[in-house]
Design a protein around this motif. Structure first.
Motif, PDB file in Angstrom:
ATOM      1  N   UNK A  97      50.720 -45.927 -75.645  1.00 19.52           N
ATOM      2  CA  UNK A  97      51.762 -46.677 -74.926  1.00 19.52           C
ATOM      3  C   UNK A  97      51.091 -47.426 -73.778  1.00 19.52           C
ATOM      4  N   UNK A  98      51.039 -48.760 -73.909  1.00 28.85           N
ATOM      5  CA  UNK A  98      50.379 -49.553 -72.860  1.00 28.85           C
ATOM      6  C   UNK A  98      51.292 -50.627 -72.293  1.00 28.85           C
ATOM      7  N   UNK A  99      52.502 -50.765 -72.862  1.00 28.91           N
ATOM      8  CA  UNK A  99      53.445 -51.771 -72.357  1.00 28.91           C
ATOM      9  C   UNK A  99      54.861 -51.198 -72.444  1.00 28.91           C
ATOM     10  N   UNK A 100      55.771 -51.807 -71.711  1.00 33.47           N
ATOM     11  CA  UNK A 100      57.155 -51.318 -71.682  1.00 33.47           C
ATOM     12  C   UNK A 100      57.783 -51.321 -73.079  1.00 33.47           C
ATOM     13  N   UNK A 124      57.693 -41.617 -58.150  1.00 31.50           N
ATOM     14  CA  UNK A 124      56.632 -42.347 -57.469  1.00 31.50           C
ATOM     15  C   UNK A 124      57.227 -43.412 -56.581  1.00 31.50           C
ATOM     16  N   UNK A 125      56.716 -44.641 -56.674  1.00 35.71           N
ATOM     17  CA  UNK A 125      57.162 -45.716 -55.791  1.00 35.71           C
ATOM     18  C   UNK A 125      58.204 -46.571 -56.497  1.00 35.71           C
ATOM     19  N   UNK A 126      59.268 -46.930 -55.793  1.00 38.93           N
ATOM     20  CA  UNK A 126      60.317 -47.753 -56.408  1.00 38.93           C
ATOM     21  C   UNK A 126      59.827 -49.191 -56.578  1.00 38.93           C
ATOM     22  N   UNK A 137      51.512 -53.784 -58.220  1.00 43.77           N
ATOM     23  CA  UNK A 137      50.356 -53.144 -57.560  1.00 43.77           C
ATOM     24  C   UNK A 137      50.412 -53.229 -56.031  1.00 43.77           C
ATOM     25  N   UNK A 138      51.269 -52.389 -55.436  1.00 44.24           N
ATOM     26  CA  UNK A 138      51.456 -52.399 -53.973  1.00 44.24           C
ATOM     27  C   UNK A 138      50.161 -52.085 -53.229  1.00 44.24           C
ATOM     28  N   UNK A 139      49.205 -51.485 -53.925  1.00 43.74           N
ATOM     29  CA  UNK A 139      47.933 -51.043 -53.334  1.00 43.74           C
ATOM     30  C   UNK A 139      46.862 -52.134 -53.325  1.00 43.74           C
ATOM     31  N   UNK A 140      47.150 -53.267 -53.968  1.00 46.33           N
ATOM     32  CA  UNK A 140      46.098 -54.260 -54.216  1.00 46.33           C
ATOM     33  C   UNK A 140      45.733 -55.096 -52.992  1.00 46.33           C
ATOM     34  N   UNK A 150      56.517 -43.530 -65.860  1.00 49.92           N
ATOM     35  CA  UNK A 150      55.188 -42.938 -66.092  1.00 49.92           C
ATOM     36  C   UNK A 150      54.156 -44.031 -66.397  1.00 49.92           C
ATOM     37  N   UNK A 151      54.630 -45.126 -66.997  1.00 52.58           N
ATOM     38  CA  UNK A 151      53.743 -46.274 -67.218  1.00 52.58           C
ATOM     39  C   UNK A 151      53.293 -46.828 -65.862  1.00 52.58           C
ATOM     40  N   UNK A 152      54.208 -46.820 -64.882  1.00 48.91           N
ATOM     41  CA  UNK A 152      53.852 -47.283 -63.530  1.00 48.91           C
ATOM     42  C   UNK A 152      52.820 -46.351 -62.896  1.00 48.91           C
TER      43      UNK A 152
END
Length: 467
Positions: free
Chosen positions: A81-84, A205-207, A124-127, A94-96
């Protein structure tokens, strides 16, 4: 292909879309347009997604480098599973989680490559901090339209610092920062379907709202799929509420797209369509994300039958192999509609189908890529929304008389087969629906004019250089 002038070193731009084909395809379209101007693009995703993308035109293939980052393993995410599109809706969280684990390999790639800009999605909030440390500039490239991003509001509202939006009902009215009269807002049933996305409390996780905020906060510039001539007032809203440049990149109409299994599939579809009169067939498809409920599928099927309009329906009966809710057609439906309609449960070449003269209308979820493809091919729209930005898109299309929404219950979104049949007949054949058939033709030039699109790309590249 345009060649970059000697004194201007070509840019190297990294594209990093969210793991959904409704995001990956517009990112690829933008990558192709930038590569046509002689710039280098590194398109980053996971191996299976890259393998499923359409083939590149030979003239620009050398300028687009596909970077395959192995898909991280996380609990509750099925293998492969690599895409929605590979998983049921409730598994997307979980994909997120897996997507967030791409931070390390992506950082490693950025460190070892000479990158000028990274175009990233909402996820990607971390990018931002990573890119900043490496001296790379970030652009948030929204595949969502200006009305959606404008409606969502300034960062203070998105981050929950402004008490203006605390309950679902706050999303069904025009917000105070929109200074003009408009019907663009969610309907109650639409907002309830995506309440999990909007909540800042997210157990998994993160919304999405948190992600979007941080992506917009850390970027140098905001790029929006859209056209200032089509929605000038919404671009003005964005300029007013975000304290940074907002740059339209055009509607990104599909260039000729080819997939590996296209020829076999297209030959039988074309043969079937050839037997139908001009503009007589309704094309029905709800994109790679949306999956109707069993009750909705039953009412769509009975509505198609009742309408007496020939149809070609692309129906995804499940989202990935682990989806246990497999959709069924009503008993006897196949026999009763034999020769009159087709239900196809496999992938199809949508652009080719929409381009066929037998197609006279499109029953769609209002995902923007499908909307753009419909306008390119002058097919009027019957609208039925399911998720995400689709409600806002539908209001824009209703306002501009480019599409008509199937009437639904405001609270739960339910609809009858009668309302489906009546909506189809209105848009496809009735005199009262002529406005929809004419408006879509009027709009074609704004969406599919190659000179206009080319100017947006030139402006974008000039903007990137100026920063």
């Amino acid at each position: 292909m345009d060649v970059v002038k000697d004194e201007e070193k070509p840019l190297h731009i990294v594209m990093f879309p969210w793991l959904a084909f409704g995001h990956m395809i517009p990112y690829l379209e933008l990558a192709k347009l930038i590569a046509q101007k002689g710039h280098q693009v590194s398109y980053v995703s996971t191996p299976r997604n890259i393998e499923r993308l359409p083939k590149l035109p030979p003239n620009i293939a050398p300028l687009i480098n596909f970077v395959k980052l192995p898909m991280p393993k996380v609990d509750n995410l099925p293998q492969n599973a690599e895409a929605t599109t590979d998983i049921p809706y409730h598994v997307v969280q979980y994909l997120k989680n897996a997507f967030d684990k791409l931070e390390k390999p992506l950082t490693h790639f950025l460190q070892s490559s000479n990158v000028d800009w990274i175009f990233h999605d909402f996820a990607p909030f971390w990018l931002g901090p990573v890119a900043s440390k490496l001296g790379i500039k970030c652009a948030f490239f929204s595949i969502f339209t200006a009305p959606l991003i404008g409606f969502m509001g300034p960062l203070s509202v998105l981050m929950g610092n402004d008490p203006g939006r605390t309950k679902p009902e706050d999303f069904i009215v025009t917000p105070p920062w929109v200074p003009f009269q408009t019907t663009v807002a969610y309907r109650y049933f639409e907002i309830m379907k995506i309440a999990d996305i909007l909540s800042n409390e997210n157990p998994g996780g993160y919304s999405d709202i948190y992600r979007l905020c941080y992506c917009m906060h850390h970027c140098e510039t905001i790029l929006i799929r859209g056209c200032t001539k089509f929605e000038p007032e919404w671009f003005q809203v964005l300029q007013n509420i975000h304290n940074k440049p907002v740059v339209p990149v055009g509607q990104l109409p599909s260039m000729s797209i080819e997939y590996s299994n296209e020829d076999n599939t297209w030959s039988w579809i074309k043969e079937w369509l050839e037997k139908k009169p001009h503009s007589s067939v309704l094309y029905v498809a709800f994109g790679s994300e949306a999956k109707p409920s069993q009750e909705e599928v039953t009412n769509i099927a009975l509505g198609l039958e009742e309408s007496k309009v020939p149809f070609f329906w692309v129906l995804r009966v499940q989202r990935g192999p682990t989806d246990n809710e497999v959709l069924q057609l009503p008993e006897g439906f196949d026999e009763r509609t034999k020769g009159h309609g087709v239900v196809c449960t496999d992938w199809v070449p949508q652009m080719k189908i929409l381009g066929h003269v037998a197609i006279g209308g499109f029953l769609t979820h209002a995902g923007w890529t499908s909307v753009v493809e419909a306008v390119q091919n002058e097919k009027p729209l019957v609208l039925m929304t399911f998720l995400a930005d689709q409600g806002i898109n539908a209001r824009v299309l209703e306002e501009k008389k480019m599409g008509y929404s199937v009437p639904r219950d405001e609270r739960d979104g339910s609809f009858t087969s009668n309302s489906v049949a009546a909506s189809i007949r209105l848009v496809m054949t009735e005199e009262d629906g002529r406005i929809y058939r004419e408006k879509i033709k009027e709009m074609k030039d704004l969406f599919a004019n190659t000179t206009l699109q080319d100017n947006y790309i030139d402006n974008l590249l000039n903007h990137l250089r100026s920063l």
